[in-house]
Design an enzyme around this catalytic site. Sequence first.
Site, short mmCIF file in Angstrom:
data_model
loop_
_atom_site.label_atom_id
_atom_site.label_comp_id
_atom_site.label_asym_id
_atom_site.label_seq_id
_atom_site.Cartn_x
_atom_site.Cartn_y
_atom_site.Cartn_z
N HIS A 260 0.03 -2.05 -5.64
CA HIS A 260 -0.94 -2.77 -6.45
C HIS A 260 -1.99 -3.48 -5.59
CE1 HIS A 260 0.86 -6.72 -5.50
NE2 HIS A 260 2.02 -6.08 -5.56
N ASP A 261 -3.23 -3.43 -6.08
CA ASP A 261 -4.36 -4.15 -5.49
C ASP A 261 -4.75 -3.65 -4.10
OD1 ASP A 261 -4.65 -6.28 -7.64
OD2 ASP A 261 -2.59 -6.65 -7.00
N GLY B 240 1.45 -4.64 -1.37
CA GLY B 240 0.26 -4.92 -2.16
C GLY B 240 -0.87 -5.50 -1.33
#
Length: 284
Positions: free
Chosen positions: A127-128, A145
């Site tokens: 994520h991200d 992340g």
Amino acid sequence: MDSVSRAPEIHPSSIVADGARIGQGVRIGPWCSIGPDVVIEDGVHLIANVIVEGHTRIGAGVVCYPFTTIGMAPQDLKYRGEPTRCNIGARTVIREHVTIHRGTATGSGVTRVGDDCLIMANSHIAHDCTLGNSVIIVNNVVMGGHVTIDDQARIMGAAALHQFVRIGRAALVGGVCGVEADVIPYGSVLGNRARLVGLHWIWLKRNGVQAAEMHRLRRAFRALYPRTMEEESTAFSRRLAAVRAEYGDEPKVAEILAFIEASSHRGLVRVAGGGAASIESDGV
């Protein structure tokens, strides 16, 4: 007839949810699943058994191999189902068993993969994370992340990138390498715990850097990361200022200095063994 001018081809075993937007010339092979908020641009090929979920956009000409998942919920215990996003750039190739998760509301809100990337089998983009253009991720690479990987970087097989790490442009991360801190642009890191061993000379040569510029880069790197413990005893801030004064007009040196001075969660990868041995590692 141009492939982008044709209606999409969707195998009868695949499920495309109402609301999904499918471009021209898209080919969706058997046993794929496309969620209602997905946008698939022209000429994409999902070979088989590909799952695309969430607010995900897949750019034109992307090829996804079997058993990839894109845009699934992040592995973050703070995630509460917010409508975060995942964007895949044009012409990127995603090989078997790759997982790419969407962003989080507590992060940037979007996971991005740039244009013309190659993501090899069994790799994970968390994520991200943000990948630039023409990045190559070799088999079994994993990242936490919020990792940022700039254009044309090469991450070799089974490397592991700590969350919030930054990898500079055209840097090389060696195989089976644990990266806990930032890697400067054009840097080359190796080791079980990554250590800076030089610049990515092979990439520089292959991309047209001339001998005179190469020599200046080498001298700047040696000034910043000296060979001897005596030289290294000089404060890093003083070495940084000296390199800026002597080599700051060199664009690639200026890029390295700007990267070093930018905000960082993780600091910089240290040099190997107290010095910076010049290992001209072969890059992809």
